[in-house]
Design a protein around this motif. Structure first.
Motif, PDB file in Angstrom:
ATOM      1  N   PHE A  25       0.027   2.710  -5.183  1.00 20.18           N
ATOM      2  CA  PHE A  25      -1.022   3.318  -5.996  1.00 20.18           C
ATOM      3  C   PHE A  25      -0.528   3.413  -7.430  1.00 20.18           C
ATOM      4  N   GLY A  51       0.894   4.176   1.201  1.00 18.96           N
ATOM      5  CA  GLY A  51       1.234   2.850   0.702  1.00 18.96           C
ATOM      6  C   GLY A  51       2.450   2.320   1.436  1.00 18.96           C
ATOM      7  N   PRO A  80      -1.626  -0.475  -1.232  1.00 22.51           N
ATOM      8  CA  PRO A  80      -2.234   0.760  -0.699  1.00 22.51           C
ATOM      9  C   PRO A  80      -2.878   0.480   0.648  1.00 22.51           C
ATOM     10  N   LYS A  82      -6.750   2.538  -0.162  1.00 23.77           N
ATOM     11  CA  LYS A  82      -6.941   2.705  -1.597  1.00 23.77           C
ATOM     12  C   LYS A  82      -8.321   3.276  -1.916  1.00 23.77           C
TER      13      LYS A  82
END
Length: 642
Positions: A541, A601, A622, A625
């Protein structure tokens, strides 16, 4: 009538046949040119396994046939000599592991290595053909230690500590390295007890083949216990002698102990102003005993210093897809006023092309560290910093001033306290505000990883830090809040459970938790809020990309944070390595952690190990995400992430 032996008849028959074919061989030789013997003669060595990996390694390392076969090609006569010489080398290796009745067998091209005709045999090998060499062993019985005696002509009684350090006992395998190591351990133990003139002679061994034992006898001269006498300092030029004497861990009258002397030497070397620190004992002088005592019975010490460069310039650079590239230079004065004061002047350009950045920024600061301020192991740190960041979360221009004290409490523990002031202008979501902040940062840290270089990869131990920063914000009246944060990491070497060689396979775990007390999210200046995402929390991220977001997808920040990392690190070959990791974390507008949307992640990385630390390249994705987040993140830097 004389009857010839059958063998003689056979021999004459062979002679008659030889005469009949001799002319045909001569004719053939007129048409075929013989292959010439090789010089140098190539050969390939194979060595039999004994079942003991350590012994196998010692035998292979002792053999010149193995170590030199590719480095130094030789002719047939020299190869035969190399084989003969290997008998003694290999026999010594066997005996060093306690196999005093063992035998060595060397075969070269099917003939014994000590065969007198071996040079002729090798010379007859056609050119281009490799001679096979085989090494094999018959171990025989493993010899053990019989009587182990310590004799002191002075009739002193050795202390239990020294005897325990000595460690040899009747019945244990008669391994030469263990017998010699016991000599060194006993000598070190005696000197550590203050016997600076102690001496332990090399052991005398008596072989008893009839019962497969070896008796060993040591002659010990313990000598008197002595204290440290005069301490001299040589080689100081720009560093003040009185500062070094105040900083020195030793003092006259202290018991002589090599470990304390070495600790003092390393402590002085760690000041950062010397390229070398050495210690000499005794009165010195040409031909004198280096352990010679003073007339009062004490032993003098001399520290020899080589001062390093006063000024150095270093460059630094890093890259990640979220924060982009950063590059800068640092000029350092290592001895500003003669007492090892260090001044760093650093200029960094930041935000070069990052997805979490919206323009170029800078970080310019001056940092002054004065060691032994008011107290040994206590440093005064003064920092003035100008900062500009153009992040997705906010744009910031700030001037910061901090004055603090760092105190080392022990080998593992240290604390810090200070006062800080900050004047800043921050733009978030089109709203610009000026903030004036005053804070008292407090922290405590623990580190048992035992690393001389903080950039080296840890393989064991724990790192932990606790921080509390009470802060007053003077904007729209005033607001008082406290930022609390704790981080811990631990490292487990799989060698501890027998699954790998030491330092090759390591599991690293990190956890971070933070909370802001006394203010809500929007009462805090944006740069004082808590964020997650990026290499220090959740990889995969973008920086500050984990947590609450505005409608446009930009980070809001929060008042609580928690994150954790599990990483496996594997060394490959000598200088390379790989890593695999999973990160998870969340940010919330509540003051208690473990709230908010958990983001996860995962990724892999490569390492190249250099003398100054590993170069790290990590790629993370990710696993859940948010809308508008990046598909992956790339991180490049020096040193492990934690």
């Amino acid at each position: 009538m004389t009857i010839l032996p059958a063998c003689l008849f056979h021999h004459r028959a062979v002679l008659r046949r030889a005469r009949s074919v001799r002319l045909s061989w001569v004719a053939a030789l007129l048409w075929v040119q013989p292959a010439l013997a090789a010089d140098p003669q190539p050969y390939k060595t194979t060595i039999a396994k004994t079942g003991n990996p350590s012994l196998d390694a010692a035998l292979a390392g002792s053999s010149s046939l193995i170590s030199l076969q590719k480095l130094h090609p030789i002719g047939p006569f020299a190869l035969a000599g190399r084989a003969r010489a290997d008998y003694a080398r290999l026999q010594t290796a066997l005996e060093s592991f306690g196999y005093y009745a063992g035998t060595v067998s060397i075969s070269v091209a099917g003939h014994a290595g000590d065969d007198a005709t071996l040079p002729d045999v090798l010379a007859a090998i056609p050119k281009g053909r490799t001679a096979p060499v085989k090494l094999s062993f018959t171990l025989g019985p493993l010899f053990t230690l019989g009587r182990v005696t310590l004799t002191d002509p002075g009739h002193e009684v050795l202390s239990p500590v020294a005897l325990d350090a000595f460690g040899l006992k009747t019945g244990q395998p008669a391994i030469a390295s263990d017998v010699l190591a016991a000599q060194g351990r006993l000598l070190s133990a005696l000197r550590e007890e203050g016997h600076a003139l102690a001496d332990v002679k090399p052991p005398v061994a008596t072989l008893r083949p009839q019962d497969h034992t070896i008796d060993v006898a040591y002659t010990v001269h313990e000598g008197p216990r002595v204290d440290i006498g005069t301490i001299s300092l040589d080689g100081l030029k720009r560093v003040h002698e009185d500062f070094i004497r105040r900083h020195l861990l030793l003092h006259p009258g202290q018991l002589y102990q090599p470990s304390a002397i070495e600790a003092a030497r390393q402590d002085l070397a760690g000041l950062g102003v010397f390229s070398d620190v050495a210690v000499r004992t005794g009165l010195g002088g040409s031909g004198s005993d280096p352990r010679q005592l003073q007339p009062d019975g004490r032993i003098p010490l001399t520290f020899d210093f080589t001062e390093g460069l006063r000024h150095t310039v270093s460059a630094q650079a890093g890259y990640s897809t979220d924060l982009g590239g950063s590059a800068g230079v640092t000029w350092t004065h290592h001895n500003l006023f003669g007492n090892a004061e260090q001044l760093d002047l650093t200029a960094l350009a930041t935000g070069i092309g990052g997805t979490a950045e919206q323009g170029l920024g800078y970080d310019v600061f001056a940092n002054l560290t004065k060691p032994d301020f008011w107290h040994r192991d206590q440093s005064l740190v003064v920092r003035i910093e100008g900062l500009k960041q153009n992040l997705q979360a906010y744009d910031q221009t700030a001037l910061l001033v901090r004055v603090g004290l760092n105190r080392k409490l022990s080998k593992d523990w240290s604390v810090a306290a200070g006062i800080a002031a900050e004047q800043e202008q921050i733009d978030q979501e089109g709203v610009t505000r000026d903030y004036t902040l005053a804070s008292i940062p407090l922290s405590a840290s623990y580190d048992s990883t035992d690393l001389a270089n903080p950039l080296d990869a840890a393989t064991h131990g724990i790192r932990a830090s606790l921080g509390a920063t009470p802060t007053e914000s003077f904007v729209s009246g005033s607001a008082f809040f406290t930022i609390l944060q704790a981080t811990g990491s631990t490292y487990f070497d799989l060698a501890r459970v027998g699954l790998a060689s030491p330092g090759r396979s390591v599991i690293a775990v990190r956890a971070t938790v933070g909370s802001v007390q006394g203010a809500s999210t929007f009462q805090l200046p944006p740069d004082q809020r808590l964020y997650a995402g990026g290499s220090s929390t959740v990889r995969g991220f973008k920086y500050q990309g984990v947590g609450p977001q505005f409608a446009d997808g930009y980070p809001v920040g929060g008042t609580s944070l928690d994150a954790a990392t599990f990483e496996f690190r594997q060394r490959l070959f000598k200088s390379f390595g790989a890593a695999a990791f999973v990160d998870a974390g969340q940010v919330s507008s509540r003051s208690a952690p473990l709230e908010g949307t958990l983001r996860v992640g995962a990724g892999v990385g490569a390492r190249y190990y250099t003398p100054i630390g590993p170069i790290r390249v990590d790629v993370a994705v990710p696993l859940n995400k948010p809308q508008g987040g990046d598909s992956f993140e790339l991180y490049v830097g020096l040193g492990e992430t934690f």
